[in-house]
Motif scaffolding. Structure first.
Motif, PDB file in Angstrom:
ATOM      1  N   HIS A 128       0.665  -1.361  -0.093  1.00 41.08           N
ATOM      2  CA  HIS A 128       0.080   0.177  -0.093  1.00 41.08           C
ATOM      3  C   HIS A 128       0.881   1.116  -0.074  1.00 41.08           C
ATOM      4  CE1 HIS A 128      -3.771   2.298   0.550  1.00 41.08           C
ATOM      5  NE2 HIS A 128      -3.088   2.924   1.603  1.00 41.08           N
ATOM      6  N   TYR A 129       0.461   2.122  -0.746  1.00 45.11           N
ATOM      7  CA  TYR A 129       1.525   3.499  -0.782  1.00 45.11           C
ATOM      8  C   TYR A 129       0.483   4.732  -0.561  1.00 45.11           C
ATOM      9  CZ  TYR A 129      -0.735   4.711  -5.264  1.00 45.11           C
ATOM     10  OH  TYR A 129      -1.493   4.993  -6.203  1.00 45.11           O
ATOM     11  N   ARG A 130       1.216   5.704  -0.043  1.00 48.61           N
ATOM     12  CA  ARG A 130       0.675   7.152   0.172  1.00 48.61           C
ATOM     13  C   ARG A 130       1.981   7.971  -0.453  1.00 48.61           C
ATOM     14  NH1 ARG A 130      -1.888   7.271   6.081  1.00 48.61           N
ATOM     15  NH2 ARG A 130      -3.672   6.119   5.611  1.00 48.61           N
ATOM     16  N   ILE A 131       1.463   8.901  -1.244  1.00 48.63           N
ATOM     17  CA  ILE A 131       2.467   9.711  -1.638  1.00 48.63           C
ATOM     18  C   ILE A 131       1.961  11.280  -2.005  1.00 48.63           C
ATOM     19  CG2 ILE A 131       2.008   9.116  -4.252  1.00 48.63           C
ATOM     20  CD1 ILE A 131       4.709   9.612  -5.266  1.00 48.63           C
ATOM     21  N   GLN A 132       2.956  12.234  -1.771  1.00 46.99           N
ATOM     22  CA  GLN A 132       2.531  13.333  -1.824  1.00 46.99           C
ATOM     23  C   GLN A 132       3.720  14.402  -2.347  1.00 46.99           C
ATOM     24  OE1 GLN A 132       1.374  14.862   1.930  1.00 46.99           O
ATOM     25  NE2 GLN A 132       3.065  14.194   3.113  1.00 46.99           N
ATOM     26  N   GLY A 133       3.327  15.408  -3.114  1.00 44.48           N
ATOM     27  CA  GLY A 133       4.307  16.157  -3.725  1.00 44.48           C
ATOM     28  C   GLY A 133       3.816  17.643  -3.459  1.00 44.48           C
ATOM     29  N   PHE A 134       5.062  18.478  -3.330  1.00 41.54           N
ATOM     30  CA  PHE A 134       4.689  19.898  -3.152  1.00 41.54           C
ATOM     31  C   PHE A 134       5.553  20.583  -4.181  1.00 41.54           C
ATOM     32  CE2 PHE A 134       4.550  17.509   0.868  1.00 41.54           C
ATOM     33  CZ  PHE A 134       3.329  18.085   1.323  1.00 41.54           C
ATOM     34  N   VAL A 135       4.818  21.703  -4.672  1.00 42.61           N
ATOM     35  CA  VAL A 135       5.611  22.683  -5.666  1.00 42.61           C
ATOM     36  C   VAL A 135       6.376  23.616  -4.665  1.00 42.61           C
ATOM     37  CG1 VAL A 135       3.637  22.383  -7.235  1.00 42.61           C
ATOM     38  CG2 VAL A 135       3.472  24.249  -5.534  1.00 42.61           C
ATOM     39  N   ALA A 136       7.451  24.284  -5.561  1.00 50.04           N
ATOM     40  CA  ALA A 136       8.402  25.217  -5.229  1.00 50.04           C
ATOM     41  C   ALA A 136       7.520  26.265  -4.557  1.00 50.04           C
ATOM     42  CB  ALA A 136       9.319  25.632  -6.048  1.00 50.04           C
ATOM     43  N   ASP A 137       8.210  27.046  -3.561  1.00 46.55           N
ATOM     44  CA  ASP A 137       7.338  28.140  -2.981  1.00 46.55           C
ATOM     45  C   ASP A 137       7.449  29.313  -3.843  1.00 46.55           C
ATOM     46  OD1 ASP A 137       7.559  27.067  -0.171  1.00 46.55           O
ATOM     47  OD2 ASP A 137       9.592  28.132   0.301  1.00 46.55           O
ATOM     48  N   GLY A 138       5.975  29.921  -3.831  1.00 43.71           N
ATOM     49  CA  GLY A 138       5.596  30.907  -4.773  1.00 43.71           C
ATOM     50  C   GLY A 138       5.047  30.315  -6.194  1.00 43.71           C
ATOM     51  N   ASN A 139       4.777  29.064  -6.303  1.00 43.65           N
ATOM     52  CA  ASN A 139       4.238  28.384  -7.383  1.00 43.65           C
ATOM     53  C   ASN A 139       3.070  27.717  -6.823  1.00 43.65           C
ATOM     54  OD1 ASN A 139       6.187  28.962  -9.468  1.00 43.65           O
ATOM     55  ND2 ASN A 139       7.447  27.296  -8.529  1.00 43.65           N
ATOM     56  N   SER A 140       2.206  27.410  -7.799  1.00 43.40           N
ATOM     57  CA  SER A 140       0.952  26.565  -7.353  1.00 43.40           C
ATOM     58  C   SER A 140       0.273  25.957  -8.638  1.00 43.40           C
ATOM     59  CB  SER A 140      -0.197  27.704  -6.621  1.00 43.40           C
ATOM     60  OG  SER A 140      -0.609  28.543  -7.990  1.00 43.40           O
ATOM     61  N   LEU A 141      -0.530  24.766  -8.267  1.00 46.70           N
ATOM     62  CA  LEU A 141      -0.894  24.107  -9.363  1.00 46.70           C
ATOM     63  C   LEU A 141      -2.475  24.707  -9.751  1.00 46.70           C
ATOM     64  CD1 LEU A 141      -0.323  20.639  -7.831  1.00 46.70           C
ATOM     65  CD2 LEU A 141       0.983  21.472  -9.538  1.00 46.70           C
ATOM     66  N   GLU A 142      -2.995  24.029 -10.698  1.00 47.52           N
ATOM     67  CA  GLU A 142      -4.109  24.393 -11.239  1.00 47.52           C
ATOM     68  C   GLU A 142      -5.056  24.475  -9.956  1.00 47.52           C
ATOM     69  OE1 GLU A 142      -7.768  22.845 -14.332  1.00 47.52           O
ATOM     70  OE2 GLU A 142      -5.500  22.722 -14.867  1.00 47.52           O
ATOM     71  N   GLY A 143      -5.982  25.515  -9.682  1.00 45.42           N
ATOM     72  CA  GLY A 143      -6.823  25.589  -8.615  1.00 45.42           C
ATOM     73  C   GLY A 143      -6.359  26.115  -7.455  1.00 45.42           C
ATOM     74  N   GLY A 144      -4.882  26.603  -7.665  1.00 42.58           N
ATOM     75  CA  GLY A 144      -4.096  27.482  -6.540  1.00 42.58           C
ATOM     76  C   GLY A 144      -3.702  26.208  -5.509  1.00 42.58           C
ATOM     77  N   TYR A 145      -3.672  25.078  -5.689  1.00 39.11           N
ATOM     78  CA  TYR A 145      -3.130  24.026  -4.611  1.00 39.11           C
ATOM     79  C   TYR A 145      -1.642  23.935  -4.735  1.00 39.11           C
ATOM     80  CZ  TYR A 145      -7.752  21.986  -4.839  1.00 39.11           C
ATOM     81  OH  TYR A 145      -9.145  21.909  -4.668  1.00 39.11           O
ATOM     82  N   THR A 146      -0.936  23.785  -3.617  1.00 39.35           N
ATOM     83  CA  THR A 146       0.548  23.751  -3.466  1.00 39.35           C
ATOM     84  C   THR A 146       1.062  22.345  -3.526  1.00 39.35           C
ATOM     85  OG1 THR A 146       0.393  23.910  -1.113  1.00 39.35           O
ATOM     86  CG2 THR A 146       0.623  26.051  -2.214  1.00 39.35           C
ATOM     87  N   GLY A 147       0.246  21.516  -3.702  1.00 41.63           N
ATOM     88  CA  GLY A 147       0.797  20.116  -3.701  1.00 41.63           C
ATOM     89  C   GLY A 147      -0.422  18.918  -4.131  1.00 41.63           C
ATOM     90  N   TRP A 148      -0.005  17.988  -3.953  1.00 45.43           N
ATOM     91  CA  TRP A 148      -1.029  16.925  -4.531  1.00 45.43           C
ATOM     92  C   TRP A 148      -0.599  15.444  -3.513  1.00 45.43           C
ATOM     93  CZ3 TRP A 148       1.436  12.282  -5.838  1.00 45.43           C
ATOM     94  CH2 TRP A 148       2.860  12.474  -6.258  1.00 45.43           C
ATOM     95  N   PHE A 149      -1.607  14.837  -3.326  1.00 40.49           N
ATOM     96  CA  PHE A 149      -1.783  13.493  -2.423  1.00 40.49           C
ATOM     97  C   PHE A 149      -2.317  12.225  -3.278  1.00 40.49           C
ATOM     98  CE2 PHE A 149      -3.688  10.591   0.322  1.00 40.49           C
ATOM     99  CZ  PHE A 149      -2.470  10.284   1.024  1.00 40.49           C
ATOM    100  N   ALA A 150      -1.682  11.212  -3.215  1.00 41.09           N
ATOM    101  CA  ALA A 150      -2.441   9.952  -3.984  1.00 41.09           C
ATOM    102  C   ALA A 150      -2.144   9.021  -2.862  1.00 41.09           C
ATOM    103  CB  ALA A 150      -1.692   9.807  -5.337  1.00 41.09           C
TER     104      ALA A 150
END
Length: 193
Positions: A128-150
């Motif tokens: 079983h896995y859990r993974i998360q990633g964060f963008v560099a400071d000052g950046n964001s993903l679509e929708g204003g998110y600063t990271g993702w989780f799966a």
């Protein structure tokens, strides 16, 4: 009185030593060599991805016969499935993730479930896995998110083959099935309302 007390303490100490000599907890059987080697590949896979070390990560796969399949958390919807049957696609995907995120964290269930075939040259490995990633400071993903989780389950097929580089037998991943959780499954698994 003090001499009697000292003798009693001395006798109790000797008695406790004599009665505890055979009470050593049983020693765990060492893991089979194959399992140790497969676990090392999983460690390299996780640490290579987390540290964004492309060579270490890609070194956990066999190029010939490579297959990656993910249902992207939508088992009944085949239109969003991701399938790579060329190792170069996995390399390109990893390069994209590594250039997009400054911090990647992966948790894997331990120990993984490992089933060896009868001739001990192939293994199905589940975890079983859990993974998360964060963008560099000052950046964001679509929708204003600063990271993702799966989250989800990995089903790896490992094969023992002779490496072209070293002419020795090595375990590596040939197939990887990613049974990703949907957003609803992630919420349920983590008690999120």
């Amino acid at each position: 009185m003090l001499k009697v007390f000292a003798k009693i303490i001395g006798l109790l100490l000797v008695f406790s030593l004599l009665t505890s000599c055979g009470d050593v907890s049983s020693v765990a059987r060492p893991q089979q060599k194959e399992l140790v080697l497969i676990n090392q590949v999983l460690k390299d896979w996780r640490e290579g991805y987390q540290s964004e070390d492309l060579d270490r990560y890609m070194g956990t796969f066999w190029e010939d016969g490579f297959l990656y399949v993910s249902d992207m958390g939508t088992v009944d919807d085949k239109t969003d499935d991701v399938i790579f049957d060329d190792i170069r696609d996995e390399r390109a995907a990893a390069e994209h993730v590594f250039s997009s995120f400054q911090d990647i964290e992966i948790e894997l269930s331990e120990p993984p479930e490992i089933q060896l075939n009868t001739d001990r040259t192939q293994a199905e490995v589940r975890n079983h896995y859990r993974i998360q990633g964060f963008v560099a400071d000052g950046n964001s993903l679509e929708g204003g998110y600063t990271g993702w989780f799966a989250e989800g389950n990995n089903i790896f097929t490992f094969e023992l083959r002779t490496s072209k580089d070293s002419d020795k037998q090595e375990w590596r991943i040939t197939e990887w099935k990613d049974e990703a959780y949907s957003e609803e499954q992630i919420r349920a698994a983590n008690n999120i309302q």
